[in-house]
Design a protein around this motif. Structure first.
Motif, PDB file in Angstrom:
ATOM      1  N   VAL A 104      32.603  46.478  46.291  1.00  0.00           N
ATOM      2  CA  VAL A 104      31.600  45.910  45.379  1.00  0.00           C
ATOM      3  C   VAL A 104      32.224  45.380  44.089  1.00  0.00           C
ATOM      4  CG1 VAL A 104      29.700  47.288  46.248  1.00  0.00           C
ATOM      5  CG2 VAL A 104      31.131  48.208  44.432  1.00  0.00           C
ATOM      6  N   ALA A 105      33.555  45.450  43.976  1.00  0.00           N
ATOM      7  CA  ALA A 105      34.197  45.062  42.720  1.00  0.00           C
ATOM      8  C   ALA A 105      34.463  43.564  42.675  1.00  0.00           C
ATOM      9  CB  ALA A 105      35.503  45.821  42.548  1.00  0.00           C
ATOM     10  N   THR A 106      34.246  42.963  41.496  1.00  0.00           N
ATOM     11  CA  THR A 106      34.556  41.549  41.288  1.00  0.00           C
ATOM     12  C   THR A 106      35.444  41.425  40.054  1.00  0.00           C
ATOM     13  OG1 THR A 106      32.272  41.185  41.931  1.00  0.00           O
ATOM     14  CG2 THR A 106      33.523  39.265  41.195  1.00  0.00           C
ATOM     15  N   PHE A 107      36.595  40.773  40.213  1.00  0.00           N
ATOM     16  CA  PHE A 107      37.474  40.565  39.059  1.00  0.00           C
ATOM     17  C   PHE A 107      36.908  39.455  38.188  1.00  0.00           C
ATOM     18  CE2 PHE A 107      40.333  42.575  42.067  1.00  0.00           C
ATOM     19  CZ  PHE A 107      40.998  43.465  41.252  1.00  0.00           C
ATOM     20  N   LEU A 108      36.984  39.628  36.864  1.00  0.00           N
ATOM     21  CA  LEU A 108      36.449  38.619  35.953  1.00  0.00           C
ATOM     22  C   LEU A 108      37.527  37.644  35.480  1.00  0.00           C
ATOM     23  CD1 LEU A 108      33.924  40.640  33.806  1.00  0.00           C
ATOM     24  CD2 LEU A 108      33.593  39.405  35.920  1.00  0.00           C
ATOM     25  N   THR A 109      38.738  37.751  36.036  1.00  0.00           N
ATOM     26  CA  THR A 109      39.768  36.775  35.709  1.00  0.00           C
ATOM     27  C   THR A 109      40.452  36.348  37.001  1.00  0.00           C
ATOM     28  OG1 THR A 109      41.966  36.545  34.743  1.00  0.00           O
ATOM     29  CG2 THR A 109      41.164  38.767  35.029  1.00  0.00           C
ATOM     30  N   ASN A 110      41.018  35.138  36.951  1.00  0.00           N
ATOM     31  CA  ASN A 110      41.677  34.648  38.175  1.00  0.00           C
ATOM     32  C   ASN A 110      43.115  35.102  38.262  1.00  0.00           C
ATOM     33  OD1 ASN A 110      39.393  33.258  38.865  1.00  0.00           O
ATOM     34  ND2 ASN A 110      39.976  31.483  37.621  1.00  0.00           N
ATOM     35  N   GLN A 111      43.648  35.581  37.120  1.00  0.00           N
ATOM     36  CA  GLN A 111      45.073  35.893  37.126  1.00  0.00           C
ATOM     37  C   GLN A 111      45.303  37.346  37.511  1.00  0.00           C
ATOM     38  OE1 GLN A 111      45.196  34.424  33.220  1.00  0.00           O
ATOM     39  NE2 GLN A 111      46.613  32.795  33.732  1.00  0.00           N
TER      40      GLN A 111
END
Lengths: 199, 343
Positions: A110-117
């Motif tokens: 359910v986790a989503t990273f808030l940065t692309n790096q």
């Protein structure tokens, strides 16, 4: 740090590197990056209430029965914001010991990273967090619950850095019932008084 | 003497299965060792006082896999007259070990002087040390060492088979570690350590090096920091400690700076600041009024003012980075914003 084996989702005191460093010595020196992440289907609450064993004393020399800490609880309509950092096997053991009142849960899906790096090897690591599922129940019918000032400040400052003004409970809560009344509009922060806090 | 050295080196090399024995061509039965030799070896922490000599016998030769002779003369004597039936087993020590380097014949001490004994000891150490290393590496074993069952007992060393033992084949990181260790060891030693003590000390750290390798390390890696005294022992130069400390500090400083720069580029979103990103950072668009934009910019700076963060130094640093980024963004679009709206 040896080979990282997992990512830990921190939402309370684990938002602060110096606090992590207290449990995992050398964390500050290792320059482990902290990356903001949201957990879908979870919410941040102040429901982790534990007995006050003399840690918290109000200015008027009264001590609350319990101390409230941040918790994450499943809630399909909400999402919880926090940070993740890598840990090795020793780190997990140390955190387990520190968060012994919480249960370790896997929230990888359910986790989503808030940065692309994101470092590529992170994608294969599980994301774990600590959630208190069976908080302490005070003996009396009405319990007084307080929040440690440094803890509260920590959460507030971390919230600003994460670009989120978290609604914070007031200076401290005197009486749980009254707290609830006063912060009735803070439902996302303090849940309504629940029968489980009463006998 | 040879036997003790071999036993000691073999013990260091985990070669428990190997038995060493020594016998003399002209040796009487059960004679005690030469007292000068024994006292010299005492200094090297080898005790041979309880050893008793024995003559070469066919029984002894029969029970051995290989017989190593110290000089060419003795080899010839053994092959021709004393035990001719075991001739294939007899090898000259120098021939057995390393054909690429010439060691002089190992001569028994001509007189009982300490100098002669020291010479003998040094050459034995070199020869036997290499023998033990050769035995460790089955690939490098000469043909005469045919016993397969014995071969398996020896660990295969990290050295490529057949390569000459040299410090150049050591892994650079390990080499650096050993050099540092040797420096510390010299620094700690009250008296200049003998080469055997150095070999043992390095061995105790799990690195099996011989005299030649250690000397090579001393000459190359610790060049300028160490010297040999009159007795041939390695000692530190006078200012070595200070110089090395300064050097280490300088290195640590450089490493820290590099680490920090790396960490900064990792944690910060180091995407190159483009005008569109700058607008996004400040939460405004090109159409925003200059005054409105400036108000937003100031509000953001206030929000991320480092002095507002007390809980954690790291928080303060993060806030500083954010504020820096906001300033950069403002600097980038300020001109464009005022110009665009003026025209």
């Amino acid at each position: 740090m040896t080979k990282p084996i997992a990512l830990i989702f921190g939402y309370g005191s684990l938002l602060a590197p110096h606090s992590i460093n207290r449990t995992i010595p050398g964390f500050l020196e290792s320059n482990t990056p902290l990356v903001p992440v949201t957990l879908a289907g979870w919410k941040r609450t102040w429901t982790a209430v534990y007995p006050n064993e003399g840690e918290l004393l109000h200015a008027d020399n009264t001590a609350p029965d319990g101390i409230a800490y941040m918790n994450v609880e499943p809630d399909s309509s909400d999402e919880a914001l926090g940070i993740v950092f890598t840990v090795d096997e020793e780190g997990i053991a140390a955190l387990d010991k520190r968060e012994k009142l919480y249960d370790r849960v896997d929230v990888t899906t359910v986790a989503t990273f808030l940065t692309n790096q994101i470092p590529p090897h992170w994608k294969s690591l599980p994301i774990l967090t600590y959630s208190a599922t069976s908080p302490w129940k005070p003996d009396g019918a009405i319990a007084t619950v307080g929040i440690r000032r440094d803890y509260r400040e920590l959460i507030r400052e971390a919230g600003i850095l994460l670009d989120r003004e978290w609604k914070m409970p007031g200076r401290f809560e005197r009486d749980y019932e009254c707290v609830n009344e006063r912060f009735a509009n803070f439902r996302d922060v303090i849940p309504p008084v629940d029968a489980r806090y009463k006998k | 003497m040879a036997r003790s050295i071999a036993e000691r080196l073999a013990r260091k090399a985990d070669m428990d299965g190997t038995v060493f024995d020594s016998a003399g061509v002209k040796a009487p039965k059960a004679a005690p060792p030469n007292i000068e030799a024994a006292s010299f070896l005492r200094m090297e922490k080898i005790d041979i006082l309880r050893h008793r000599s024995k003559p070469v016998s066919p029984q002894l030769a029969d029970s051995s896999d290989i017989i190593l002779a110290m000089t060419a003369d003795i080899t010839a004597q053994l092959r021709e007259s004393i035990i001719p039936e075991y001739a294939p087993k007899i090898v000259l020590l120098n021939e057995a070990v390393d054909l690429s380097t010439k060691i002089m014949d190992i001569l028994p001490p001509s007189d009982g002087s300490i100098a002669a004994i020291r010479r003998l000891y040094a050459s034995l150490l070199a020869g036997v040390g290499r023998l033990v290393r050769t035995l460790e590496d089955p690939g490098a074993c000469p043909e005469w060492f045919g016993a397969k069952s014995m071969e398996r007992k020896f660990k295969v060393g990290s050295r490529s088979s057949g390569a000459r033992a040299s410090a150049a084949t050591i892994d650079p990181e390990k080499r650096q570690f050993i050099a540092n260790f040797l420096f510390d060891f010299l620094e700690r030693s009250f008296e200049p350590p003998t080469i055997t003590q150095l070999i043992e000390a390095v061995g105790s750290m799990g690195h099996r090096l011989g005299q030649l390798e250690i000397e090579e390390l001393m000459r190359q890696d610790l060049h300028g920091f160490v010297r040999q005294d009159r007795q041939g022992c390695w000692v530190l130069r006078n200012d070595a400690t200070k110089r090395r400390r300064d050097e280490a500090r300088e290195k640590a400083r450089a490493r820290n700076a590099a680490n920090q720069a790396k960490a900064r580029s990792e944690t910060e979103d180091e995407e190159k600041l483009t005008p569109s990103l700058a607008y996004k950072t400040l939460g405004i668009t090109k159409e925003t009024e200059v005054e409105e934009a400036r108000r937003k910019y100031r509000a953001l700076l206030k929000r991320y003012h480092p002095d507002k963060f007390h809980v954690d130094n790291e928080f303060r640093e993060m806030a500083e980075r954010k504020a820096r980024r906001i300033n950069e963004a403002w600097d980038l679009i300020k001109g464009e914003l005022t110009q665009g709206q003026a025209t």
